[in-house]
Design an enzyme around this catalytic site. Sequence first.
Site, PDB file in Angstrom:
ATOM      1  N   GLU A 219     -10.270   1.663   3.124  1.00 57.31           N
ATOM      2  CA  GLU A 219     -10.466   1.154   1.763  1.00 57.31           C
ATOM      3  C   GLU A 219     -10.235  -0.366   1.732  1.00 57.31           C
ATOM      4  O   GLU A 219     -11.050  -1.127   1.233  1.00 57.31           O
ATOM      5  CB  GLU A 219      -9.465   1.877   0.864  1.00 57.31           C
ATOM      6  CG  GLU A 219      -9.592   1.553  -0.605  1.00 57.31           C
ATOM      7  CD  GLU A 219      -8.465   2.218  -1.410  1.00 57.31           C
ATOM      8  OE1 GLU A 219      -7.501   2.748  -0.797  1.00 57.31           O
ATOM      9  OE2 GLU A 219      -8.545   2.183  -2.654  1.00 57.31           O
ATOM     10  N   HIS A 220      -9.087  -0.796   2.277  1.00 52.06           N
ATOM     11  CA  HIS A 220      -8.755  -2.226   2.346  1.00 52.06           C
ATOM     12  C   HIS A 220      -8.599  -2.624   3.811  1.00 52.06           C
ATOM     13  O   HIS A 220      -7.914  -1.936   4.560  1.00 52.06           O
ATOM     14  CB  HIS A 220      -7.411  -2.522   1.664  1.00 52.06           C
ATOM     15  CG  HIS A 220      -7.300  -1.979   0.269  1.00 52.06           C
ATOM     16  ND1 HIS A 220      -6.717  -0.755  -0.005  1.00 52.06           N
ATOM     17  CD2 HIS A 220      -7.689  -2.491  -0.926  1.00 52.06           C
ATOM     18  CE1 HIS A 220      -6.756  -0.541  -1.318  1.00 52.06           C
ATOM     19  NE2 HIS A 220      -7.343  -1.565  -1.904  1.00 52.06           N
TER      20      HIS A 220
ATOM     21  N   GLN B  36       0.831  -1.203   0.000  1.00 56.25           N
ATOM     22  CA  GLN B  36       0.000   0.000   0.000  1.00 56.25           C
ATOM     23  C   GLN B  36       0.868   1.257   0.000  1.00 56.25           C
ATOM     24  O   GLN B  36       0.628   2.199  -0.745  1.00 56.25           O
ATOM     25  CB  GLN B  36      -0.913  -0.015   1.236  1.00 56.25           C
ATOM     26  CG  GLN B  36      -1.943   1.086   1.246  1.00 56.25           C
ATOM     27  CD  GLN B  36      -2.866   0.971   0.063  1.00 56.25           C
ATOM     28  OE1 GLN B  36      -3.228  -0.126  -0.351  1.00 56.25           O
ATOM     29  NE2 GLN B  36      -3.212   2.096  -0.525  1.00 56.25           N
TER      30      GLN B  36
ATOM     31  N   HIS C  93     -52.527  18.887  -8.369  1.00 58.52           N
ATOM     32  CA  HIS C  93     -52.343  17.438  -8.239  1.00 58.52           C
ATOM     33  C   HIS C  93     -53.677  16.771  -7.929  1.00 58.52           C
ATOM     34  O   HIS C  93     -54.039  15.764  -8.534  1.00 58.52           O
ATOM     35  CB  HIS C  93     -51.332  17.128  -7.129  1.00 58.52           C
ATOM     36  CG  HIS C  93     -49.913  17.426  -7.500  1.00 58.52           C
ATOM     37  ND1 HIS C  93     -49.453  18.688  -7.793  1.00 58.52           N
ATOM     38  CD2 HIS C  93     -48.821  16.606  -7.636  1.00 58.52           C
ATOM     39  CE1 HIS C  93     -48.163  18.639  -8.085  1.00 58.52           C
ATOM     40  NE2 HIS C  93     -47.751  17.383  -7.998  1.00 58.52           N
TER      41      HIS C  93
ATOM     42  N   ASP D  45      -6.125  -6.355  -5.840  1.00 55.08           N
ATOM     43  CA  ASP D  45      -5.818  -5.234  -6.741  1.00 55.08           C
ATOM     44  C   ASP D  45      -5.822  -5.689  -8.195  1.00 55.08           C
ATOM     45  O   ASP D  45      -6.126  -4.898  -9.084  1.00 55.08           O
ATOM     46  CB  ASP D  45      -4.424  -4.674  -6.439  1.00 55.08           C
ATOM     47  CG  ASP D  45      -4.388  -3.890  -5.138  1.00 55.08           C
ATOM     48  OD1 ASP D  45      -5.464  -3.512  -4.643  1.00 55.08           O
ATOM     49  OD2 ASP D  45      -3.275  -3.669  -4.611  1.00 55.08           O
TER      50      ASP D  45
ATOM     51  N   HIS E   4       2.438   3.049  -3.133  1.00 52.65           N
ATOM     52  CA  HIS E   4       1.615   3.773  -4.109  1.00 52.65           C
ATOM     53  C   HIS E   4       1.951   5.251  -4.161  1.00 52.65           C
ATOM     54  O   HIS E   4       1.998   5.854  -5.222  1.00 52.65           O
ATOM     55  CB  HIS E   4       0.129   3.659  -3.756  1.00 52.65           C
ATOM     56  CG  HIS E   4      -0.540   2.477  -4.378  1.00 52.65           C
ATOM     57  ND1 HIS E   4      -0.659   2.324  -5.725  1.00 52.65           N
ATOM     58  CD2 HIS E   4      -1.123   1.387  -3.832  1.00 52.65           C
ATOM     59  CE1 HIS E   4      -1.296   1.190  -5.989  1.00 52.65           C
ATOM     60  NE2 HIS E   4      -1.582   0.593  -4.854  1.00 52.65           N
TER      61      HIS E   4
END
Lengths: 424, 424
Positions: free
Chosen positions: B319-320, B251, B412, B353, B254
């Site tokens: 996220e993970h 991770q 209406h 991934d 990145h």
Amino acid sequence: MIAIVKAAELFTRREEEAVSPKQERAVQEILSRVKREGDTAVRELTARLDGVELAQFQVKESEIDAAVATISPGAKEALALAARRIRSYHERQKSNSWIEAEEDGTVLGQLVRPLARVGLYVPGGRAAYPSTVLMTAIPASVAGTEEVVMVTPPGPDGEVPAITLAAAREAGVTRVFKMGGAQAVAALAYGTESIPQVDKIVGPGNIYVALAKRMVYGQVDIDAIAGPSEIVVIADENADPVYIAADLLSQAEHDPMASAVLLTPSASLAEGVTNELQRQCEALPRAEIAAASLLNHGALCITRDLAEAIELANRLAPEHLELMVEDPWLWVGQIKNAGALFLGPWSPEAVGDYLAGPNHVLPTNGTARFFSALSVDDFSKKTSLISYSQRALLRDGPGVITLAEAEGLQGHAASIRARIEKEE
Amino acid sequence: MIAIVKAAELFTRREEEAVSPKQERAVQEILSRVKREGDTAVRELTARLDGVELAQFQVKESEIDAAVATISPGAKEALALAARRIRSYHERQKSNSWIEAEEDGTVLGQLVRPLARVGLYVPGGRAAYPSTVLMTAIPASVAGTEEVVMVTPPGPDGEVPAITLAAAREAGVTRVFKMGGAQAVAALAYGTESIPQVDKIVGPGNIYVALAKRMVYGQVDIDAIAGPSEIVVIADENADPVYIAADLLSQAEHDPMASAVLLTPSASLAEGVTNELQRQCEALPRAEIAAASLLNHGALCITRDLAEAIELANRLAPEHLELMVEDPWLWVGQIKNAGALFLGPWSPEAVGDYLAGPNHVLPTNGTARFFSALSVDDFSKKTSLISYSQRALLRDGPGVITLAEAEGLQGHAASIRARIEKEE
């Protein structure tokens, strides 16, 4: 009062309400004050903007009981019927979690879970919108959201209309707070001493509410910002001009920015509808609004045939689309873009607005090309599940390494290698 | 290189990349130029910003054939395996249209249809991201979207990497255009002579791409703007520090803004992981990036027990999330907020991934509280169906009238009365 236009003239996109830098700054200021000062800020803003001094924001259960007791049996019954039908429709939208277990021991899946806490913005002030309460709260409740918190601006008397509270009770709202405007959105997004932070804010509001929602997006989720509302009616020569005019007017009375459009191959029908619009509009309390809407954003368009009417409707991608034609089901497969589709003479838009079951929070201003009605999905979130077996990892690992290296991400490859090497 | 922190210190929200007013103006300018001048503007901007003069933007089928022919058999196989698994997972996400036909003749339903045309933004320039192609194109293709258009900035040689083109072919992309940045987003949103207007734009990009997507939102739909990416690993004392360190690094490599966090009740495991991080990081080509990420946004936190680790993870909403514990399935029901959940030692994030099947476009920076992975739903839209029978309208009509009148919308009510009166 309404123009007969050529097809090409239908495609002028209505501009959204212009936002002034002053309004933006005002909302920004409100958001940061509420974030910093919590209830104190909300109390002061409510006094200044709504003209009401409130000791506490939350409506007590006993107040809701009292409000419900004042509602007429007819209204109570109508709310219950609407809630029942809306609930039943939205129950069909629920997705289940699922897994796929493979022979090699791999298990993949998707967990579907409700958002924990959501905030509903219900407009108020001088009017009551019980239908907005039902349409926003029930999908959340069906999704399984445990806390459904509603905010609504108090009226000049500091109260929330009884029918709004009765709708909240009927729809399973857990708490009601008397606050409105950007300050209510801020309170929901950040939390204060008396109001809890939510995961998502939905519901319509004025320009300040819309701006505030846009600014807190990311901190919480929001629903799509609603633009001006619209109806397109496709009708053949046998359709009833009385019904068509009534349905166009039911859209036009919302707002001078609303749009009501008839597409028909029949010139005589168009003429009949024009006459009916004139006659019926005069009888409406909101005649002025409806007339302004028809004049500026209404249109009758004579098409070559029904096929062209459908094609134009697809390009318009309207919020509401009525098919007042013989055998309307024959045409359903050709409708590509519409928020909600009403088939035949007994399905006026108003029945969908209140109680047929489907949601009345719909994509507006041509966004039905890619947006959908508010639904149970909007109150659910999904988590992917990945449980690889050793065998599967040894088999697929080389593929992961190849792709990771192609992207220059050696650390990704190394995390696979660490496991493969250990086994060798 | 990584700090051992107390639980409370975990909750500093990473700030998103700051946007300068100058960047905003630049993007605004690009959008209006492309809207006005079409291909001419895109051509000039590509020359100026990417340093490449292009006669035409679209990559020819013959160029894609040639690119595919240069790919190694191993890479070809890995792409095919990944595409097969991603497709198979996403097939499970498809929703069907449904109707509910009632005895009184009422039919309600929900049509689920694909978006007609979508645009994928795939980053490029000096790197290749074939996995982004697969993860964004395959859900669209499974949804049934007929035109899946991909844009990607050309490299300094004016070309798109062969593996990116091979991934596009494998994933069913219909057309590939060499363009990037805000100008590519503008071309997709408004259409030009050579590129068609799309309904939705998805995929990651730099700050200019993100800004442009935000500005065209409403004109087209977009996916959530991706923030910095993160992983949380929950591990017990028997977990393998080698695997954990490798996954944290995968991770961290990145982006210096990425976040990698270990939550464990075991101090000795935390120590083992620290040592492993040191050892493994040095071996990575992207060691500098990974080290910066670990230093600034990484953390090891010793929790009282696993229950506290889970509670912290729920608050972080990562996220993970990896569960490196005995019997990980026992804990799944307690995980409330996570984009993707990886169970056990054989499920490193990297497998998700690239090729386990679930999508790698996931909610970041705590938004898993309310957002979900990119899915087939993101490429589908829904239309509500309402076909009332005369009998049903006569029965429910009075309820509609009551609610419409409560909201002050007489038009209406009148649209229902017109039908009831005619029948009397």
